[in-house]
Design a protein around this motif. Sequence first.
Motif, PDB file in Angstrom:
ATOM      1  N   CYS A  83       0.836  -1.206   0.000  1.00  0.00           N
ATOM      2  CA  CYS A  83       0.000   0.000   0.000  1.00  0.00           C
ATOM      3  C   CYS A  83       0.872   1.258   0.000  1.00  0.00           C
ATOM      4  N   LEU A  84       1.924   1.250   0.818  1.00  0.00           N
ATOM      5  CA  LEU A  84       2.806   2.405   0.908  1.00  0.00           C
ATOM      6  C   LEU A  84       3.570   2.632  -0.386  1.00  0.00           C
ATOM      7  N   SER A  85       3.975   1.546  -1.028  1.00  0.00           N
ATOM      8  CA  SER A  85       4.747   1.688  -2.272  1.00  0.00           C
ATOM      9  C   SER A  85       3.907   2.241  -3.417  1.00  0.00           C
ATOM     10  N   PRO A 116       0.096  -3.851  -5.690  1.00  0.00           N
ATOM     11  CA  PRO A 116       0.132  -2.502  -5.142  1.00  0.00           C
ATOM     12  C   PRO A 116      -0.742  -1.514  -5.893  1.00  0.00           C
ATOM     13  N   SER A 117      -0.799  -1.640  -7.206  1.00  0.00           N
ATOM     14  CA  SER A 117      -1.564  -0.671  -7.994  1.00  0.00           C
ATOM     15  C   SER A 117      -3.060  -0.797  -7.743  1.00  0.00           C
ATOM     16  N   LYS A 118      -3.500  -2.004  -7.270  1.00  0.00           N
ATOM     17  CA  LYS A 118      -4.923  -2.219  -7.060  1.00  0.00           C
ATOM     18  C   LYS A 118      -5.345  -1.935  -5.618  1.00  0.00           C
ATOM     19  N   LEU A 119      -4.353  -1.781  -4.709  1.00  0.00           N
ATOM     20  CA  LEU A 119      -4.672  -1.527  -3.316  1.00  0.00           C
ATOM     21  C   LEU A 119      -5.018  -0.058  -3.105  1.00  0.00           C
ATOM     22  N   LYS A 120      -6.147   0.176  -2.490  1.00  0.00           N
ATOM     23  CA  LYS A 120      -6.519   1.536  -2.152  1.00  0.00           C
ATOM     24  C   LYS A 120      -5.736   1.968  -0.921  1.00  0.00           C
ATOM     25  N   SER A 121      -5.155   3.154  -0.959  1.00  0.00           N
ATOM     26  CA  SER A 121      -4.335   3.636   0.154  1.00  0.00           C
ATOM     27  C   SER A 121      -5.154   4.544   1.057  1.00  0.00           C
ATOM     28  N   PRO A 122      -5.577   4.051   2.237  1.00  0.00           N
ATOM     29  CA  PRO A 122      -6.322   4.893   3.164  1.00  0.00           C
ATOM     30  C   PRO A 122      -5.428   5.952   3.782  1.00  0.00           C
ATOM     31  N   GLU A 123      -6.036   7.011   4.279  1.00  0.00           N
ATOM     32  CA  GLU A 123      -5.294   8.148   4.836  1.00  0.00           C
ATOM     33  C   GLU A 123      -4.326   7.716   5.938  1.00  0.00           C
ATOM     34  N   ILE A 125      -2.641   5.051   6.386  1.00  0.00           N
ATOM     35  CA  ILE A 125      -1.614   4.066   6.042  1.00  0.00           C
ATOM     36  C   ILE A 125      -0.228   4.554   6.459  1.00  0.00           C
ATOM     37  N   LYS A 126      -0.032   5.870   6.481  1.00  0.00           N
ATOM     38  CA  LYS A 126       1.272   6.431   6.861  1.00  0.00           C
ATOM     39  C   LYS A 126       1.572   6.238   8.334  1.00  0.00           C
ATOM     40  N   TYR A 127       0.553   5.840   9.121  1.00  0.00           N
ATOM     41  CA  TYR A 127       0.758   5.589  10.547  1.00  0.00           C
ATOM     42  C   TYR A 127       0.876   4.099  10.865  1.00  0.00           C
ATOM     43  N   LEU A 128       1.092   3.270   9.829  1.00  0.00           N
ATOM     44  CA  LEU A 128       1.291   1.836  10.032  1.00  0.00           C
ATOM     45  C   LEU A 128       2.750   1.473   9.746  1.00  0.00           C
ATOM     46  N   CYS A 129       3.306   0.640  10.600  1.00  0.00           N
ATOM     47  CA  CYS A 129       4.707   0.232  10.463  1.00  0.00           C
ATOM     48  C   CYS A 129       4.890  -0.748   9.311  1.00  0.00           C
ATOM     49  N   ARG A 130       5.980  -0.599   8.578  1.00  0.00           N
ATOM     50  CA  ARG A 130       6.313  -1.499   7.478  1.00  0.00           C
ATOM     51  C   ARG A 130       7.140  -2.686   7.979  1.00  0.00           C
ATOM     52  N   THR A 131       7.205  -3.727   7.189  1.00  0.00           N
ATOM     53  CA  THR A 131       8.122  -4.836   7.405  1.00  0.00           C
ATOM     54  C   THR A 131       9.169  -4.790   6.306  1.00  0.00           C
ATOM     55  N   LEU A 132      10.449  -4.760   6.689  1.00  0.00           N
ATOM     56  CA  LEU A 132      11.528  -4.611   5.724  1.00  0.00           C
ATOM     57  C   LEU A 132      12.140  -5.937   5.301  1.00  0.00           C
ATOM     58  N   THR A 189      -9.128  -1.324   6.776  1.00  0.00           N
ATOM     59  CA  THR A 189      -9.304  -1.257   5.324  1.00  0.00           C
ATOM     60  C   THR A 189      -8.476  -2.333   4.617  1.00  0.00           C
ATOM     61  N   LEU A 190      -7.319  -2.654   5.197  1.00  0.00           N
ATOM     62  CA  LEU A 190      -6.476  -3.709   4.629  1.00  0.00           C
ATOM     63  C   LEU A 190      -7.003  -5.102   4.964  1.00  0.00           C
ATOM     64  N   GLY A 191      -8.028  -5.145   5.829  1.00  0.00           N
ATOM     65  CA  GLY A 191      -8.665  -6.424   6.121  1.00  0.00           C
ATOM     66  C   GLY A 191      -8.335  -7.029   7.466  1.00  0.00           C
ATOM     67  N   TYR A 192      -7.777  -6.221   8.392  1.00  0.00           N
ATOM     68  CA  TYR A 192      -7.353  -6.771   9.680  1.00  0.00           C
ATOM     69  C   TYR A 192      -7.792  -5.897  10.850  1.00  0.00           C
ATOM     70  N   THR A 193      -7.969  -6.534  12.001  1.00  0.00           N
ATOM     71  CA  THR A 193      -8.135  -5.818  13.263  1.00  0.00           C
ATOM     72  C   THR A 193      -6.924  -6.137  14.122  1.00  0.00           C
ATOM     73  N   HIS A 194      -6.431  -5.191  14.898  1.00  0.00           N
ATOM     74  CA  HIS A 194      -5.125  -5.312  15.554  1.00  0.00           C
ATOM     75  C   HIS A 194      -5.167  -6.180  16.812  1.00  0.00           C
ATOM     76  N   LEU A 195      -6.075  -5.867  17.725  1.00  0.00           N
ATOM     77  CA  LEU A 195      -6.335  -6.615  18.962  1.00  0.00           C
ATOM     78  C   LEU A 195      -5.227  -6.545  20.008  1.00  0.00           C
ATOM     79  N   ASP A 196      -4.271  -5.622  19.828  1.00  0.00           N
ATOM     80  CA  ASP A 196      -3.336  -5.319  20.916  1.00  0.00           C
ATOM     81  C   ASP A 196      -2.970  -3.838  20.873  1.00  0.00           C
TER      82      ASP A 196
END
Length: 333
Positions: A83-85, A116-123, A125-132, A189-196
């Motif tokens: 999403c970020l990319s 990535p091109s098909k994923l909608k980027s919610p506002e 998303i910039k506050y979610l951590c990436r995995t490198l 929006t990405l399909g997950y709930t965090h739960l922690d």
Amino acid sequence: MFKRFFRSISPKKKLSKRYSMFAENKIIKKNNFPFKLEENIINGSFGKIYRGVMDEESCCIKKIKLSQYREIENKVGTKVNECLSSSNHASKNIVLKETPNPLINQSNSNNTSPSPSKLKSPEGIKYLCRTLGKYRIDDNIYLIMPYYSNKDLFFHIEENYLKQQRKMNVKQALKYALKMAEAISALNTLGYTHLDVKLENFVLDDNNNPILIDYGSCHPFPMDEKLSPLKYHCGTKCYISPEVIMNYYGNKSDVWSLGICLYSMLTNSSLYEDIDEYFVSDEYKSLHVNNFYISDVPEFVNELIGDMLQRSPAKRISIKNVIVELKSLIYML
């Protein structure tokens, strides 16, 4: 009472930890992996957190026993990357480089997630951590993430407010809560709930924005208001929602935990340590039977927290409406 629920490294153990890290780095180098451990920051029930280096840039390395590892943590991080990319929110501090790793089962190669091109980027998303990156050595998984030197919101409150015997400005607390809510909404929006959701799982970036980390407790996001059984134990006891303590979760479980975070930011304290004891306490009766009330906090802010901390998920406010209310309250203040 305001307490942190993980264990930091004591100075007495640092020498032996350095030796252990030296031996571990030799194994990492032998496998030609592009990262190096530098400092053991946290020991938790989930594993260990290190400050390290990958491709000559600082990073955070989470080491997890294979028996405790949940693939959903990497799966969510990968979806955040996609999403970020495809948006303008991608950080320029670390460039993700895919390094072939023969020890990893490349199960994501047949992933049916949208490109990535098909994923909608919610506002948010910039506050979610990436995995490198993800690597495996023997019975350990290493997840590589960006390193945030400003630490987490709990540390920020403890150092800048609790120890100085002052409280956070209401408007500042609401601004933090808004970005936290947008992060939760983006994850939904990405399909997950965090739960922690907790203060310790929001680290601060260089612009003082809260970044949601640790996807190890994530579950699929329910599209309706029905409760679903948990697949595994989730949450932290002083943030946990009533339904999660009963081994169920819903699409508003994270709203409760965010309400606890907002309460803590405004009061420098935890609302409870044991939710079962809290529900039979006089404090619960005084806070919930009438209107939720925190002294020195505007009435409309109290009302929002009360709506977030509704014991029944059906009566609890949604994360979308939390965002609407927070924007309105910030504007009013």
